[in-house]
Every structure is written in C-alpha cells, then in structure tokens.
Design a protein around this motif. Structure first.
Motif, PDB file in Angstrom:
ATOM      1  N   ARG A   1       0.655  -0.965   0.070  1.00  0.00           N
ATOM      2  CA  ARG A   1      -0.227   0.163  -0.067  1.00  0.00           C
ATOM      3  C   ARG A   1       0.874   1.724  -0.218  1.00  0.00           C
ATOM      4  O   ARG A   1       2.007   1.510   0.578  1.00  0.00           O
ATOM      5  CB  ARG A   1      -1.134  -0.473   1.293  1.00  0.00           C
ATOM      6  CG  ARG A   1      -1.518   1.130   1.228  1.00  0.00           C
ATOM      7  CD  ARG A   1      -3.410   0.740   2.156  1.00  0.00           C
ATOM      8  NE  ARG A   1      -4.188  -0.187   0.932  1.00  0.00           N
ATOM      9  CZ  ARG A   1      -5.008   0.325   0.420  1.00  0.00           C
ATOM     10  NH1 ARG A   1      -4.731   1.955   0.513  1.00  0.00           N
ATOM     11  NH2 ARG A   1      -6.219   0.007  -0.169  1.00  0.00           N
ATOM     12  N   TYR A   2       0.450   2.346  -1.082  1.00  0.00           N
ATOM     13  CA  TYR A   2       1.510   3.298  -0.709  1.00  0.00           C
ATOM     14  C   TYR A   2      -0.001   4.707  -0.388  1.00  0.00           C
ATOM     15  O   TYR A   2       0.174   5.550  -0.896  1.00  0.00           O
ATOM     16  CB  TYR A   2       2.188   3.669  -2.124  1.00  0.00           C
ATOM     17  CG  TYR A   2       1.393   3.319  -3.610  1.00  0.00           C
ATOM     18  CD1 TYR A   2       0.713   3.968  -3.906  1.00  0.00           C
ATOM     19  CD2 TYR A   2       1.398   2.429  -4.151  1.00  0.00           C
ATOM     20  CE1 TYR A   2       0.055   3.832  -5.127  1.00  0.00           C
ATOM     21  CE2 TYR A   2       0.472   1.903  -4.885  1.00  0.00           C
ATOM     22  CZ  TYR A   2       0.011   3.023  -5.543  1.00  0.00           C
ATOM     23  OH  TYR A   2      -0.844   2.069  -6.824  1.00  0.00           O
ATOM     24  N   ASN A   3      -0.601   4.595   0.537  1.00  0.00           N
ATOM     25  CA  ASN A   3      -1.008   5.901   1.103  1.00  0.00           C
ATOM     26  C   ASN A   3      -0.572   6.726   1.152  1.00  0.00           C
ATOM     27  O   ASN A   3      -0.056   7.442   1.418  1.00  0.00           O
ATOM     28  CB  ASN A   3      -1.914   5.437   2.335  1.00  0.00           C
ATOM     29  CG  ASN A   3      -2.750   4.676   2.109  1.00  0.00           C
ATOM     30  OD1 ASN A   3      -2.814   3.829   1.146  1.00  0.00           O
ATOM     31  ND2 ASN A   3      -3.441   4.156   3.137  1.00  0.00           N
ATOM     32  N   GLY A   4      -0.233   8.078   0.199  1.00  0.00           N
ATOM     33  CA  GLY A   4       0.222   9.025   0.356  1.00  0.00           C
ATOM     34  C   GLY A   4       1.312  10.136  -0.359  1.00  0.00           C
ATOM     35  O   GLY A   4       1.461  11.154  -1.250  1.00  0.00           O
ATOM     36  N   LEU A   5       1.689   8.711  -1.397  1.00  0.00           N
ATOM     37  CA  LEU A   5       2.360   8.610  -2.937  1.00  0.00           C
ATOM     38  C   LEU A   5       1.327   9.761  -3.775  1.00  0.00           C
ATOM     39  O   LEU A   5       2.171  10.877  -4.547  1.00  0.00           O
ATOM     40  CB  LEU A   5       2.187   7.162  -3.083  1.00  0.00           C
ATOM     41  CG  LEU A   5       3.580   7.806  -3.908  1.00  0.00           C
ATOM     42  CD1 LEU A   5       4.626   8.014  -4.664  1.00  0.00           C
ATOM     43  CD2 LEU A   5       3.450   6.419  -5.122  1.00  0.00           C
ATOM     44  N   VAL A   6      -0.370   9.792  -3.994  1.00  0.00           N
ATOM     45  CA  VAL A   6      -0.885  10.545  -5.266  1.00  0.00           C
ATOM     46  C   VAL A   6      -0.695  11.970  -4.225  1.00  0.00           C
ATOM     47  O   VAL A   6      -0.352  12.559  -5.332  1.00  0.00           O
ATOM     48  CB  VAL A   6      -2.214  10.649  -4.598  1.00  0.00           C
ATOM     49  CG1 VAL A   6      -2.938  11.245  -5.908  1.00  0.00           C
ATOM     50  CG2 VAL A   6      -2.236   8.874  -5.894  1.00  0.00           C
ATOM     51  N   GLU A   7      -0.579  12.481  -3.180  1.00  0.00           N
ATOM     52  CA  GLU A   7      -0.390  13.614  -3.114  1.00  0.00           C
ATOM     53  C   GLU A   7       1.239  14.048  -3.393  1.00  0.00           C
ATOM     54  O   GLU A   7       1.572  15.619  -3.576  1.00  0.00           O
ATOM     55  CB  GLU A   7      -0.912  14.038  -1.588  1.00  0.00           C
ATOM     56  CG  GLU A   7      -2.421  13.897  -1.113  1.00  0.00           C
ATOM     57  CD  GLU A   7      -1.723  12.492  -0.148  1.00  0.00           C
ATOM     58  OE1 GLU A   7      -2.683  11.246  -0.948  1.00  0.00           O
ATOM     59  OE2 GLU A   7      -2.819  12.189   0.843  1.00  0.00           O
TER      60      GLU A   7
ATOM     61  N   GLU B   1      -5.336  13.913  -2.010  1.00  0.00           N
ATOM     62  CA  GLU B   1      -5.329  12.707  -0.707  1.00  0.00           C
ATOM     63  C   GLU B   1      -6.038  11.654  -1.194  1.00  0.00           C
ATOM     64  O   GLU B   1      -7.128  10.781  -1.477  1.00  0.00           O
ATOM     65  CB  GLU B   1      -5.795  12.923   0.669  1.00  0.00           C
ATOM     66  CG  GLU B   1      -6.047  11.955   1.458  1.00  0.00           C
ATOM     67  CD  GLU B   1      -5.871  12.192   2.758  1.00  0.00           C
ATOM     68  OE1 GLU B   1      -7.032  13.692   2.651  1.00  0.00           O
ATOM     69  OE2 GLU B   1      -6.297  11.513   3.414  1.00  0.00           O
ATOM     70  N   THR B   2      -5.548  10.363  -1.809  1.00  0.00           N
ATOM     71  CA  THR B   2      -5.607   9.277  -2.738  1.00  0.00           C
ATOM     72  C   THR B   2      -5.069   8.396  -2.259  1.00  0.00           C
ATOM     73  O   THR B   2      -3.779   7.808  -2.406  1.00  0.00           O
ATOM     74  CB  THR B   2      -5.626   8.996  -3.651  1.00  0.00           C
ATOM     75  OG1 THR B   2      -6.310  10.534  -4.479  1.00  0.00           O
ATOM     76  CG2 THR B   2      -6.207   8.611  -4.817  1.00  0.00           C
ATOM     77  N   PRO B   3      -5.430   7.059  -1.128  1.00  0.00           N
ATOM     78  CA  PRO B   3      -5.050   5.952  -0.919  1.00  0.00           C
ATOM     79  C   PRO B   3      -4.959   5.155  -2.091  1.00  0.00           C
ATOM     80  O   PRO B   3      -5.031   5.435  -3.289  1.00  0.00           O
ATOM     81  CB  PRO B   3      -5.930   5.064  -0.235  1.00  0.00           C
ATOM     82  CG  PRO B   3      -7.516   5.552   0.114  1.00  0.00           C
ATOM     83  CD  PRO B   3      -6.718   6.938  -0.645  1.00  0.00           C
ATOM     84  N   GLY B   4      -3.535   4.273  -2.434  1.00  0.00           N
ATOM     85  CA  GLY B   4      -3.052   2.795  -3.346  1.00  0.00           C
ATOM     86  C   GLY B   4      -2.195   2.044  -2.766  1.00  0.00           C
ATOM     87  O   GLY B   4      -1.980   2.142  -1.549  1.00  0.00           O
ATOM     88  N   ILE B   5      -3.378   0.992  -3.630  1.00  0.00           N
ATOM     89  CA  ILE B   5      -1.946  -0.922  -3.233  1.00  0.00           C
ATOM     90  C   ILE B   5      -1.725  -0.954  -5.097  1.00  0.00           C
ATOM     91  O   ILE B   5      -2.708  -0.821  -5.876  1.00  0.00           O
ATOM     92  CB  ILE B   5      -3.163  -1.121  -2.706  1.00  0.00           C
ATOM     93  CG1 ILE B   5      -1.834  -2.478  -2.788  1.00  0.00           C
ATOM     94  CG2 ILE B   5      -4.355  -1.748  -3.177  1.00  0.00           C
ATOM     95  CD1 ILE B   5      -2.222  -3.123  -1.276  1.00  0.00           C
TER      96      ILE B   5
END
Ligand code: HAM
Length: 421
Positions: A286-292, A298-302
């Motif tokens: 998971r990489y919540n914070g990378l989009v910002e 603010e967008t979570p991601g995995i």
C-alpha cells in the motif's frame, strides 16, 4: 558485438512462453477488472527520487539516468508505480466516477544491479495499481490477483509473506526505536547505512551489505509499534486472505526496498528446491500518501509488480511445461515447377481462411519437404505433384494417424475447413 550485460535476447521458442504468460496476465486483469495503462519508458528523474525515495538503493545506485539534449535529467524507469501515479494525477483520473481506478501495466524496467540468476538490468514487469480505495478488501484482491496468476500457470511451491508497515504514527514510533537500536554501533555499518540512520533508518533493514550484522536480527520490528487503527486494518487484510483460502505467513521483518509503502506490504517467494538465491517473485504493498506527494489529491493506493523473468525461472524450477501452441495446420509439399507455382496461391488461400500454413522455399526434394513438415509439427501435409495437378486433385495426409484422402483442388480450402472443424 555482444549484448549489454544484464540484458537478454528472447528468441523464438522462448517468446511463445512469454506471449502465453502475457495473455494469461491480461485475461486475469479482465476478470479482476484492471485496465491497461501504457506510460513512457523514461520519466523525469525527480519523479523517482520523490516516490521511490532518495535513500533507497534503487535511486542511489541503480538508476539509468541521463541528460537529454535539452539539459533535462531523465531516467529509464526502474519500476512502474511512480509513472502510474504520475499519470493518474496528470490525467485527473481521481475525477473519474469509477473509483478505485484499477490499472495494470506490462513492460521493460531498468536497474543497474549486479547481474546474477534472476537479476537483470533490463527486465519485464507486470504490475497492477488500484488507486482511490482504503478498503482492506482491495489489498486482498490485489494479492489474490498475483497469486492467481502463478497458480493458474501451474506453480505450486509458493510462499506469501505479509507485513504491516502501519500508518505515519506507527512508523514514527518505530523509527525512534530503530535509531536507538542502531546509533550506539552505527560505526560498524556501511557508509550508506550511516547516512540512513538519520534520514530513513528503516532502509538499514534491507541493506544488502550489512545483512548479516547481529544488530539486524535483534532490531525492533514495526509490528510492535502499530497503532490500534493500523493493527485493525492489518487484521482485516489477513482475515480476507483467509476467507479467500490464500495461505500466508506474517514476517515482521519484511520492509520492502522502496520508500512509498505503508500498511500492507507483501512478497511472494518461490519455495521450489533448486531455485536460485533470489527467491522473491513478486512484491507490492500500500502507498497511501504517494498521490499527494506527486501533486494529486489525497488518494490511497495499493499494487504489486512481478517480473516475467523470475516467473519463468520458477516454472523451470518446478518443471512446469507451459501449454504453448506448437505446430501448424498444414504444410504444402509440392513436386515439379508447375505444382510449386500453384502452391503460392494455395498457401495464400489457406492463410486467408485462417490456417497457419507453410510451404518449401528451399527447393527441397520431396523427402526433405516431409521432414520440414515434421519439424514444424504440421497436423496435415497436402501433397501436390504433377499428376495431381493434371487431375485437379490434391492429396491430404493426417500426420496424427497417417490417413490419406484425395480432395478436389478446386474446393480444397472448403473441404479442409470441414476436416479441421
Ligand atoms: P520491487 O520489489 O522493486 O517492487 O520489484 C517487484 C518485482 O520485480 C520483484 O519481486 C521481481 O520479481 C522483479 N524485479 C525487480 N528487480 C529485478 C531485476 N533486476 N531482475 C528481474 N526481476 C526484477 C516494485 O517495483 C514496486 N513498483 C511494486 C509495486 C507496485 N508496489 C506497489 N505497486
């Protein structure tokens, strides 16, 4: 002239296996509803520094970076997540009503690493990224997709290792504990690790040079520092994995080599005997914070990525033969100039009717033509000699059972279609 170190030619005979794996990956993405994203092979160097992280081995030692004629610093992509996130932001995919945005990619990546079995300087990654959801069910989905690819291709000896790197708060607490742990004896570590102590002590844990130092084993593990929310999130992920019947181990030492991770981190290894020293087939998290970080909202991601090269090694280690489609539908054997001329058109018509077909271009004798048909694994051989041509007939031999029939030349294609049905 030789091929550059750490790269390889993939020759006919091998490419069929690649195509089969690629087709399976695409087909799985269709089932799981991930859609293909194609991004450039090179990006601005800063993109990787900001996402992968400038204290990582990838950024510090492994990037193919060059200055172009316009004096821009560009880098051949070492991985695919950074570009997927850049593209997500640049193309405002966050505005799409279909959230999460589920993407996949397949293509060459470049890392200047010391080549060895399973480690190349150019390798092909298949990866997926789901952006826009913080539901632990999507973590399980992403892991399940990777596992399904391996399983459906026939691999059995797999080990899934998962860990949680927690949220920011968890990592701050862990970071402090790491500094306390390593600081008194940091002089015994490599200069990279000495730099990492202040900047990013977690990176010390995946240092290749200091791997065997005794302080590594006794280092505090992140799991002990997870906040309640992070621990709860992680327990949901493992519950879903259990619900899906996916076996896993929790390894508190799994930290991954890239900086953008938080919460779920995972790797899939090969457990096959005789597999080389590098057993990791797939890595993600998971990489919540990378989009910002890359300039989006603010967008979570995995996501995950795996290389086709290591997948092929695992198949080899488990002696799995891929069901590649070998052989052709029909080989045209001809005798005499006139018959030879005739097969030019006949071959074309076979191909236009959808058959894989071939004829002799080497002016071979009839026996050698049959041998060529054999080598190509032809299912049928059609023989056209001078007599057959005169009688407007063609002889069709089934190579499976040796049975022969005569067919009218005029309606050969139609009849062949019926036979092959
Ligand atoms: P990674 O762990 O750096 O993660 O690489 C993922 C996979 O790429 C590895 O498990 C391995 O199969 C393959 N790989 C890496 N380096 C090489 C190499 N030199 N030769 C052959 N195969 C290699 C990432 O790249 C992240 N972008 C994964 C990800 C996607 N995380 C979230 N989304």
């Amino acid at each position: 002239m030789n091929i550059p170190r750490g790269t390889q030619d993939i020759l006919p005979g091998q490419t069929e296996k690649w195509q089969l794996i690629e087709a399976k990956a695409r087909e799985l993405c269709e089932r799981y509803q991930y859609r293909e994203l194609r991004t450039p092979i090179f990006e601005h160097t800063d993109l990787f520094k900001r996402s992968v992280g400038d204290t990582t081995d990838i950024v510090q030692k492994e990037m193919y970076t060059f200055t172009d004629r316009g004096d821009r610093s560009l880098t051949l992509r070492p991985e695919g997540t950074a570009a997927a996130v850049r593209s997500f932001v640049e193309n405002k995919m966050f505005g799409s009503p279909n959230q999460p945005v589920k993407l996949y990619y397949m293509g060459p990546m470049f890392r200047y690493e010391r080549p060895q079995a399973g480690r190349f300087r150019q390798f092909v990654q298949f990866g997926v990224e789901a952006m826009g959801s913080a539901d632990p069910a999507i973590d399980a989905e992403v892991i399940s997709l990777a596992m399904s690819l391996y399983k459906e291709l026939g691999l059995k000896k797999l080990k899934l290792v998962v860990n949680s790197l927690g949220d920011k708060e968890s990592r701050m607490a862990h970071r402090e504990a790491l500094v306390k742990h390593f600081q008194p004896r940091i002089g015994e570590f490599c200069s990279d690790c000495q730099n990492r102590l202040e900047k990013n002590p977690m990176r010390i844990l995946d240092c290749k040079a200091d791997r065997d130092h005794e302080l590594m084993k006794s280092a505090p593990s992140i799991i002990e520092y997870l906040t309640d929310d992070s621990a709860q999130y992680f327990s949901k992920v493992t519950k879903y994995l259990t619900d899906l019947g996916i076996e896993f181990e929790v390894d508190a030492n799994l930290v991954r080599g890239l900086d953008y991770y938080n919460h779920t981190a995972f790797e899939i290894m090969s457990d096959a005997e005789g597999f080389g020293a590098i057993t990791t087939l797939c890595g993600g998290g998971r990489y919540n914070g990378l989009v910002e970080e890359i300039g989006g909202p603010e967008t979570p991601g995995i996501g995950f990525a795996l290389s086709i090269e290591r997948l092929l090694s695992a198949l080899e280690a488990e002696n799995v033969e891929l069901p590649v489609n070998e052989g052709i539908d029909c080989y045209l054997v001809s005798l005499g100039d006139e018959a030879k001329d005739y097969t030019v058109g006949l071959l074309h018509n076979l191909r236009m009717a959808g058959f894989s077909a071939e004829r002799d271009y080497q002016d071979r004798k009839i026996k050698a033509q049959f041998k060529a048909a054999d080598r190509m694994n032809a299912r049928y051989v059609a023989v056209l000699g001078e007599d057959e041509l005169k009688e407007k007939k063609i002889n069709l031999k089934s190579m499976a059972d040796g049975e022969q029939i005569e067919l009218p030349l005029e309606s050969f294609i139609e009849k062949f279609k019926e036979i092959c049905k």
